[in-house]
Design a protein around this motif. Structure first.
Motif, PDB file in Angstrom:
ATOM      1  N   THR A   1      75.212  34.362  30.043  1.00  0.00           N
ATOM      2  CA  THR A   1      74.358  33.183  30.226  1.00  0.00           C
ATOM      3  C   THR A   1      73.712  32.796  28.910  1.00  0.00           C
ATOM      4  O   THR A   1      73.584  33.618  27.996  1.00  0.00           O
ATOM      5  N   SER A   2      73.257  31.562  28.828  1.00  0.00           N
ATOM      6  CA  SER A   2      72.554  31.105  27.624  1.00  0.00           C
ATOM      7  C   SER A   2      71.250  31.858  27.450  1.00  0.00           C
ATOM      8  O   SER A   2      70.816  32.135  26.328  1.00  0.00           O
ATOM      9  N   SER A   3      70.586  32.222  28.560  1.00  0.00           N
ATOM     10  CA  SER A   3      69.310  32.938  28.472  1.00  0.00           C
ATOM     11  C   SER A   3      69.499  34.316  27.841  1.00  0.00           C
ATOM     12  O   SER A   3      68.733  34.714  26.951  1.00  0.00           O
ATOM     13  N   ILE A   4      70.505  35.054  28.306  1.00  0.00           N
ATOM     14  CA  ILE A   4      70.756  36.387  27.756  1.00  0.00           C
ATOM     15  C   ILE A   4      71.132  36.284  26.286  1.00  0.00           C
ATOM     16  O   ILE A   4      70.670  37.067  25.448  1.00  0.00           O
ATOM     17  N   GLN A   5      71.943  35.295  25.952  1.00  0.00           N
ATOM     18  CA  GLN A   5      72.366  35.139  24.565  1.00  0.00           C
ATOM     19  C   GLN A   5      71.168  34.836  23.664  1.00  0.00           C
ATOM     20  O   GLN A   5      71.045  35.403  22.566  1.00  0.00           O
ATOM     21  N   ASP A   6      70.265  33.979  24.108  1.00  0.00           N
ATOM     22  CA  ASP A   6      69.073  33.666  23.306  1.00  0.00           C
ATOM     23  C   ASP A   6      68.173  34.886  23.163  1.00  0.00           C
ATOM     24  O   ASP A   6      67.567  35.106  22.104  1.00  0.00           O
ATOM     25  N   ARG A   7      68.074  35.700  24.218  1.00  0.00           N
ATOM     26  CA  ARG A   7      67.259  36.908  24.141  1.00  0.00           C
ATOM     27  C   ARG A   7      67.873  37.904  23.160  1.00  0.00           C
ATOM     28  O   ARG A   7      67.156  38.563  22.394  1.00  0.00           O
ATOM     29  N   PHE A   8      69.192  37.992  23.159  1.00  0.00           N
ATOM     30  CA  PHE A   8      69.866  38.853  22.184  1.00  0.00           C
ATOM     31  C   PHE A   8      69.591  38.364  20.754  1.00  0.00           C
ATOM     32  O   PHE A   8      69.328  39.165  19.847  1.00  0.00           O
ATOM     33  N   LEU A   9      69.643  37.062  20.550  1.00  0.00           N
ATOM     34  CA  LEU A   9      69.428  36.519  19.208  1.00  0.00           C
ATOM     35  C   LEU A   9      68.001  36.764  18.723  1.00  0.00           C
ATOM     36  O   LEU A   9      67.770  36.995  17.536  1.00  0.00           O
ATOM     37  N   GLY A  10      67.027  36.728  19.648  1.00  0.00           N
ATOM     38  CA  GLY A  10      65.655  37.067  19.275  1.00  0.00           C
ATOM     39  C   GLY A  10      65.544  38.523  18.865  1.00  0.00           C
ATOM     40  O   GLY A  10      64.868  38.862  17.879  1.00  0.00           O
ATOM     41  N   TYR A  11      66.203  39.386  19.611  1.00  0.00           N
ATOM     42  CA  TYR A  11      66.274  40.820  19.267  1.00  0.00           C
ATOM     43  C   TYR A  11      66.906  41.002  17.892  1.00  0.00           C
ATOM     44  O   TYR A  11      66.399  41.750  17.046  1.00  0.00           O
ATOM     45  N   TYR A  12      67.997  40.282  17.645  1.00  0.00           N
ATOM     46  CA  TYR A  12      68.722  40.422  16.382  1.00  0.00           C
ATOM     47  C   TYR A  12      67.882  39.921  15.198  1.00  0.00           C
ATOM     48  O   TYR A  12      67.895  40.511  14.122  1.00  0.00           O
ATOM     49  N   LYS A  13      67.129  38.854  15.413  1.00  0.00           N
ATOM     50  CA  LYS A  13      66.267  38.334  14.345  1.00  0.00           C
ATOM     51  C   LYS A  13      65.243  39.390  13.919  1.00  0.00           C
ATOM     52  O   LYS A  13      64.983  39.571  12.725  1.00  0.00           O
ATOM     53  N   SER A  14      64.682  40.096  14.885  1.00  0.00           N
ATOM     54  CA  SER A  14      63.728  41.146  14.558  1.00  0.00           C
ATOM     55  C   SER A  14      64.396  42.253  13.736  1.00  0.00           C
ATOM     56  O   SER A  14      63.830  42.727  12.749  1.00  0.00           O
ATOM     57  N   LEU A  15      65.608  42.648  14.122  1.00  0.00           N
ATOM     58  CA  LEU A  15      66.337  43.660  13.346  1.00  0.00           C
ATOM     59  C   LEU A  15      66.524  43.198  11.907  1.00  0.00           C
ATOM     60  O   LEU A  15      66.322  43.965  10.959  1.00  0.00           O
ATOM     61  N   LEU A  16      66.912  41.937  11.741  1.00  0.00           N
ATOM     62  CA  LEU A  16      67.138  41.406  10.397  1.00  0.00           C
ATOM     63  C   LEU A  16      65.865  41.457   9.559  1.00  0.00           C
ATOM     64  O   LEU A  16      65.892  41.835   8.390  1.00  0.00           O
ATOM     65  N   GLU A  17      64.756  41.069  10.162  1.00  0.00           N
ATOM     66  CA  GLU A  17      63.504  41.029   9.413  1.00  0.00           C
ATOM     67  C   GLU A  17      63.018  42.423   9.025  1.00  0.00           C
ATOM     68  O   GLU A  17      62.366  42.598   8.000  1.00  0.00           O
ATOM     69  N   TYR A  18      63.361  43.410   9.846  1.00  0.00           N
ATOM     70  CA  TYR A  18      62.994  44.782   9.529  1.00  0.00           C
ATOM     71  C   TYR A  18      64.099  45.512   8.765  1.00  0.00           C
ATOM     72  O   TYR A  18      63.999  46.707   8.525  1.00  0.00           O
ATOM     73  N   LYS A  19      65.150  44.738   8.390  1.00  0.00           N
ATOM     74  CA  LYS A  19      66.276  45.286   7.618  1.00  0.00           C
ATOM     75  C   LYS A  19      66.937  46.473   8.320  1.00  0.00           C
ATOM     76  O   LYS A  19      67.299  47.480   7.704  1.00  0.00           O
ATOM     77  N   VAL A  20      67.090  46.334   9.642  1.00  0.00           N
ATOM     78  CA  VAL A  20      67.786  47.338  10.446  1.00  0.00           C
ATOM     79  C   VAL A  20      69.176  46.799  10.781  1.00  0.00           C
ATOM     80  O   VAL A  20      69.302  45.715  11.350  1.00  0.00           O
ATOM     81  N   LYS A  21      70.201  47.530  10.420  1.00  0.00           N
ATOM     82  CA  LYS A  21      71.571  47.079  10.641  1.00  0.00           C
ATOM     83  C   LYS A  21      71.907  47.097  12.131  1.00  0.00           C
ATOM     84  O   LYS A  21      71.580  48.050  12.848  1.00  0.00           O
ATOM     85  N   LEU A  22      72.573  46.040  12.596  1.00  0.00           N
ATOM     86  CA  LEU A  22      72.986  45.956  13.990  1.00  0.00           C
ATOM     87  C   LEU A  22      74.079  46.987  14.262  1.00  0.00           C
ATOM     88  O   LEU A  22      75.089  47.043  13.562  1.00  0.00           O
ATOM     89  N   ASN A  23      73.877  47.803  15.275  1.00  0.00           N
ATOM     90  CA  ASN A  23      74.838  48.822  15.688  1.00  0.00           C
ATOM     91  C   ASN A  23      75.579  48.315  16.919  1.00  0.00           C
ATOM     92  O   ASN A  23      74.978  48.107  17.971  1.00  0.00           O
TER      93      ASN A  23
END
Length: 221
Positions: free
Chosen positions: A71-93
């Motif tokens: 769903t678009s909702s789940i995808q947007d929630r994932f992208l918010g999670y991913y943005k936080s990882l990027l800002e904390y310089k944590v590589k996506l696993n």
């Protein structure tokens, strides 16, 4: 005179509704490549704030639970999670992206990674509740061993043990906005595009700070 449509429909079905030339507003989902008026919670920012909260609590090994193609909702929630990882310089696993449903939307058994994270961001409270029970079956304690957050602030967040830290969706404001939009669209030909309604974090008992905390079940915290 008009339609308020709740829940994600197929793209073809949305096109059929739009071809009827009856005013419509879609509630809680959208398609980026269709011209449609949608009222949605701020899924992106909500998940971003939840993940930031986990990071601030000392977590960096954080998994996301949800089928990001569902769903678009789940995808947007994932992208918010991913943005936080990027800002904390944590590589996506990739092993930390865990599907919770199949293409038809039916929930499936959660396949947890071999090397467990210290925290999970779940796309909704129902899945967070399901995950907590699975972790208990595997002899993990929440939040002592693993922290879990959800999204929606529905009944699952309250009946869970422990109760779940989550995002409270402002349903009243979403519904009010949807009704106001459809009434205006019936009166005149007016476009609203995508309207986002902000939620807020509800802090409960499913997250533990791991600063200066060592757990033998996790490596390299």
């Amino acid at each position: 005179d008009g339609f308020i449509v709740l829940g994600q429909l197929s793209k073809n079905y949305v096109k059929v509704l739009q071809d009827k030339e009856v005013p419509n507003v879609f509630l809680d989902f959208y398609y980026k490549d269709l011209s449609m008026d949608s009222i949605v919670t701020d899924n992106f920012y909500g998940a971003y704030e939840l993940t930031n909260y986990l990071m601030a609590s000392g977590h960096s090994k954080i998994a996301f639970v949800g089928n990001i193609y569902a769903t678009s909702s789940i995808q947007d929630r994932f992208l918010g999670y991913y943005k936080s990882l990027l800002e904390y310089k944590v590589k996506l696993n990739d092993d930390y992206i865990i599907s919770d449903r199949n293409e038809s939307g039916k929930h499936i058994d959660l396949q947890l990674p071999k090397n467990m994270p210290t925290a999970f961001v779940c796309n909704c409270d129902q899945i967070a509740y399901k995950l907590i029970n699975k972790l208990k079956d595997l002899a993990y304690k929440v939040p002592d061993d693993i922290s879990v957050v959800g999204f929606d602030d529905d009944v699952y967040a309250s009946i869970s043990e422990p109760q779940i830290t989550t995002i409270s969706v402002d349903v009243d404001q979403m519904v009010t906005t949807a009704v106001e939009c459809i009434l205006e669209k019936i009166k005149m030909d007016k476009d609203y595009g995508r309207v986002t309604i902000e939620g807020k974090i509800v802090y409960r008992d499913s997250v533990k700070s791991i600063e200066n905390y060592i757990d033998k079940k996790h490596e390299n915290i």
